[in-house]
Design an enzyme around this catalytic site. Structure first.
Site, PDB file in Angstrom:
ATOM      1  N   ARG A  38      -2.296   0.043   6.624  1.00 40.83           N
ATOM      2  CA  ARG A  38      -1.069   0.440   7.109  1.00 40.83           C
ATOM      3  C   ARG A  38      -0.107   1.023   5.914  1.00 40.83           C
ATOM      4  NH1 ARG A  38       0.782  -1.074  12.563  1.00 40.83           N
ATOM      5  NH2 ARG A  38       2.683  -0.224  12.590  1.00 40.83           N
ATOM      6  N   GLY A  43       0.626  -4.220   0.000  1.00 35.57           N
ATOM      7  CA  GLY A  43      -0.707  -3.834  -0.325  1.00 35.57           C
ATOM      8  C   GLY A  43      -0.976  -2.393  -0.358  1.00 35.57           C
ATOM      9  N   CYS A  44      -0.877  -2.019   0.652  1.00 37.98           N
ATOM     10  CA  CYS A  44      -1.323  -0.537   0.881  1.00 37.98           C
ATOM     11  C   CYS A  44      -0.566   0.494  -0.008  1.00 37.98           C
ATOM     12  CB  CYS A  44      -1.126   0.170   2.379  1.00 37.98           C
ATOM     13  SG  CYS A  44      -2.190  -1.170   3.353  1.00 37.98           S
ATOM     14  N   THR A  45       0.787  -0.047  -0.260  1.00 27.67           N
ATOM     15  CA  THR A  45       1.777   0.979  -1.016  1.00 27.67           C
ATOM     16  C   THR A  45       1.420   0.667  -2.585  1.00 27.67           C
ATOM     17  OG1 THR A  45       3.513   0.742   0.349  1.00 27.67           O
ATOM     18  CG2 THR A  45       4.084   1.257  -1.795  1.00 27.67           C
ATOM     19  N   GLY A  48      -1.885   2.670  -3.109  1.00 26.88           N
ATOM     20  CA  GLY A  48      -1.680   4.276  -3.047  1.00 26.88           C
ATOM     21  C   GLY A  48      -0.835   4.711  -4.384  1.00 26.88           C
TER      22      GLY A  48
END
Length: 154
Positions: A38, A43-45, A48
């Site tokens: 998401r 974690g995704c930030t 990325g």
């Protein structure tokens, strides 16, 4: 090659930067495809940002990066702009690419079973052959491991 081995898909999806892309567009160069749960989550930030921070190193090795999640294109555009991602994010709202790569898994969210993207990364060589995959990815150290695998390809 096994029937279910991920490949450079011809599935066209909306991408950041007002584009429509398919993984097959990247044949002729190495490609990292990373699936993440998401936009704008911790974690995704971090993941990325790791790919962003090492992007020039990937580029110097002739490798492109593409991020994929089930978020909308509008969400991706905001996320990519806020984080200054130099690579495209694909909006797979209908889970077409997610299903091709078999990354939709049952997850336990706060005691509740839900279906979601299992953080996964795939590395293709310039011929479009899958050379390595990482499933159930843990963010710390992951981007560096992928970069090392790209170096070994070069």
């Amino acid at each position: 090659m096994a029937e279910n081995t991920p490949k450079l898909s011809k599935t066209t999806l909306p991408a950041t930067g007002d584009r429509e892309l398919k993984l097959a567009d990247f044949k002729g160069q190495a490609l990292v495809v990373y699936f993440y749960p998401r936009d704008n989550t911790p974690g995704c930030t971090k993941q990325g940002q790791g790919f962003r921070d090492h992007y020039e190193e990937f580029q110097a090795l002739g490798c492109e990066i593409v991020g994929v999640s089930r978020d909308t294109l509008a969400s991706h555009e905001r996320f990519a702009a806020k984080q200054e991602f130099p690579f495209p994010l694909l909006a797979d709202t209908e889970e077409k690419l997610c299903n091709e790569f078999d990354v939709i898994k049952e997850k336990n969210m706060y005691g509740k079973k839900v279906m979601g993207i299992e953080r996964s990364t795939f590395l293709f060589d310039a011929r479009g052959k899958l050379v390595q995959e990482w499933r159930k990815v843990r963010v710390p150290g992951h981007v560096e491991a992928v970069l090392e695998a790209v170096r070994e390809l070069a």
